[in-house]
Design an enzyme around this catalytic site. Structure first.
Site, PDB file in Angstrom:
ATOM      1  N   GLY A  46       0.323  -0.818   0.199  1.00  0.00           N
ATOM      2  CA  GLY A  46      -0.034  -0.532  -0.201  1.00  0.00           C
ATOM      3  C   GLY A  46       0.896   1.058  -0.164  1.00  0.00           C
ATOM      4  CG  LEU A  92       6.846   1.254   2.064  1.00  0.00           C
ATOM      5  CD1 LEU A  92       6.232   1.871   0.107  1.00  0.00           C
ATOM      6  CD2 LEU A  92       8.156   0.873   1.397  1.00  0.00           C
ATOM      7  CG  HIS A 134      -0.607   1.011   7.619  1.00  0.00           C
ATOM      8  ND1 HIS A 134       0.532  -0.103   8.462  1.00  0.00           N
ATOM      9  CD2 HIS A 134       1.457   1.888   6.677  1.00  0.00           C
ATOM     10  CE1 HIS A 134       1.885   0.867   8.146  1.00  0.00           C
ATOM     11  NE2 HIS A 134       1.903   1.401   6.542  1.00  0.00           N
ATOM     12  CD  GLU A 135      -1.462   2.558   3.320  1.00  0.00           C
ATOM     13  OE1 GLU A 135      -0.626   3.561   3.199  1.00  0.00           O
ATOM     14  OE2 GLU A 135      -0.293   0.992   3.388  1.00  0.00           O
ATOM     15  CG  HIS A 138       0.432   6.559   6.456  1.00  0.00           C
ATOM     16  ND1 HIS A 138       1.970   6.816   6.425  1.00  0.00           N
ATOM     17  CD2 HIS A 138       0.917   4.912   5.883  1.00  0.00           C
ATOM     18  CE1 HIS A 138       2.796   5.799   6.148  1.00  0.00           C
ATOM     19  NE2 HIS A 138       2.191   4.775   6.238  1.00  0.00           N
TER      20      HIS A 138
END
Ligand code: GNR
Ligand code: NI
Length: 170
Positions: A46, A92, A134-135, A138
């Site tokens: 992702g 990342l 998780h995304e 962000h």
């Protein structure tokens, strides 16, 4: 198509809360294409717009083994959550080889818009559900390490510091 640089800790821009997308136009399509290219080149499952310094509520994902199941998610909202799971997560934007188990909902129902602005809903479990949570974090300026114990956060912070010192020496 273009490969976009990914922000990494301790970059404060990772903490900015993203704003809803209002314009579904050619610029948005180009941005999403670049996000997919960047995600695939980085071997991520992702990638959120926040990670490439765009403060808009967009993420892309592909949790397939064949790397050909693109999902573009705009203005996401989790409308229901069920159960719990503890998947090993990495990021990342965290680097330093840091990964750990994070408590997440096992199953989520996502409501979002596609690249054309058309609303859709999606049920996800396991890795896809983890990735969605998780995304969205962000997009709210939250990193998976924020959900770990203070002790684990401190260990990861030191590990990142050390690997950045090594990089600077090269
Ligand atoms: O590539 C990634 N793998 C991953 C594994 C478990 C849970 C979440 C993720 S997302 C991550 C890529 C990334 O940092 N996305 O923001
Ligand atoms: Ni991440």
């Amino acid at each position: 198509m273009a490969l976009l640089p990914i922000l990494t800790l301790p970059d404060p821009r990772l903490r900015i809360k993203a704003k809803p997308v209002e314009q579904f136009d050619a610029d948005l399509r180009r941005l999403v294409d670049d996000m997919f290219e960047t995600m695939y080149k980085s071997n991520g499952v992702g990638l959120a717009a926040t990670q490439i310094n765009v403060q808009q509520r967009i993420f892309v994902m592909d949790v397939s083994d064949t790397r050909d199941q693109r999902i573009c998610v705009i203005n996401p909202e989790i409308i229901s959550r069920e159960g719990k799971q503890y998947e090993n997560e990495g990021c990342l934007s965290v680097g330093g080889g840091a990964y750990d188990r994070v408590e997440r909902a096992y199953k989520v129902r996502l409501r979002a818009q596609d690249i054309e602005g058309k609303p859709f809903e999606l049920d996800a479990t396991e890795l896809m559900a983890t990735c969605i949570q998780h995304e969205i974090d962000h997009l709210d300026g939250i990193l998976f390490i924020d959900r770990l114990s203070k002790l684990k956060q401190e260990r990861i912070r030191k590990k990142i510091e050390k690997s950045q010192k090594l990089e600077n020496r090269e």
